[in-house]
Design a protein around this motif. Structure first.
Motif: not given
Length: 314
Positions: A185, A212, A219, A226, A235-236, A239, A249, A251
């Motif tokens: 990521g 990811v 996680n 995170l 991840t924002t 996503a 997206m 994980i």
């Protein structure tokens, strides 16, 4: 950026980067396309995440810039081949927590769901540059045999690599196609932004699925903290990129999660509805929303397309 030729229903001539529409914000288009029909592939699921297979043309609605558009072509089949461009992060950060080994496992699980002789897959890897490890093939064993050659080093041009891989997918013969990115990521070296990449992939109707890989300690689903970049969860942006292209997206931190994710990705691409509507004659970016008349169903589809002026001067 090199010219892109989109075959099938949509023909896109690309001359530079694309900016995708951020929710509540107008895009800044920087390339134009010439289209007669706009094709849209849509994945439909119920509230439990199960694919919905029994919908008809009348069950769908297409909105372009908020206005309803007639659906002029419609199809659904779960029997056609699938084209995957698998893109693996081999930058130096993938050495952490055995993330590269975890990425190899994601790919092995994906290959287990391939239909030999029909589906096709290519393996790409990136650090600062994109590298084709295995060209498109219908023999998944060739990709599996290439996995040990992956090694982690260098900086991370994640967004640039996604854009270039999406361009490789646009000429594949099947409409069921996607970029599947396996990464930790982080991006440290890209010249493109998330908006650039999502706009390009959305315009040529290539969904991007991002897996990811991370340790359970990072996680949040396992109570972890995170990883963040510039104060934002890693991840924002990924996503958002996936959402705008009609992808997803996910994980993966455990073998069980990896197995479920791989199976779900292949099911998504096998159960797509193909819809088409007439292109606008007004140049520029056109926002597209695909809905079903049943509000309980969830639809994923690309967020828009680019159009050129009409050749008749209208």
């Amino acid at each position: 950026m090199r010219n892109l030729l989109v075959t099938g229903l949509v023909s896109v001539l690309a001359s530079t980067l694309v900016a995708a529409p951020v929710r509540g914000q107008e895009p800044v288009p920087t390339f134009r396309s010439s289209v007669s029909l706009v094709s849209v592939n849509a994945v439909v699921k119920d509230r439990r995440g199960r694919p919905v297979r029994n919908l008809t043309r009348n069950d769908f609605q297409i909105l372009e810039n908020g206005a309803h558009r007639p659906i002029v072509d419609f199809d659904f089949s779960d029997q056609g081949p699938v084209s995957f461009g698998v893109l693996v992060d081999q930058s130096g950060s993938m050495k952490l927590s055995n993330n590269l080994d975890a990425a190899r496992e994601v790919i092995r699980h994906l290959l287990a769901w391939f239909d030999a002789g029909k589906d096709e897959v290519a393996l790409f890897a990136f650090d600062q540059q994109l590298r084709e490890v295995q060209p498109f093939t219908t023999d998944a064993r060739q990709v599996a045999d290439a996995l040990p050659r992956l090694s982690a080093y260098g900086t991370t041009a994640l967004y640039d690599a996604i854009a270039e891989t999406a361009a490789r997918l646009e000429t594949r013969p099947t409409p069921r196609r996607a970029v599947i990115v396996v990464t930790d990521g982080l991006d440290t070296a890209s010249s493109k932004t998330v908006e650039d990449v999502s706009g390009l992939a959305s315009a040529i109707d290539v969904p991007v699925y991002v897996v990811v890989v991370m340790s359970p300690s990072n996680n949040p689903q396992h109570g972890g903290s995170l990883l963040r970049t510039n104060g934002e969860p890693i991840t924002t942006r990924l996503a958002n990129l996936a959402y705008w292209t009609g992808g997803d997206m996910l994980i993966a931190s455990t073998p069980a999660e990896t197995s479920v994710i791989a199976r779900g990705l292949v099911i998504d691409l096998r159960h797509q509805y193909q819809l088409a509507f007439e292109s606008s004659t007004r140049a520029g970016w056109h926002q597209v929303a695909v809905r079903t008349r049943n509000p309980d169903l969830q639809v994923r589809a690309r967020s828009g397309y680019f159009a050129q002026p009409s050749t008749n001067g209208n």
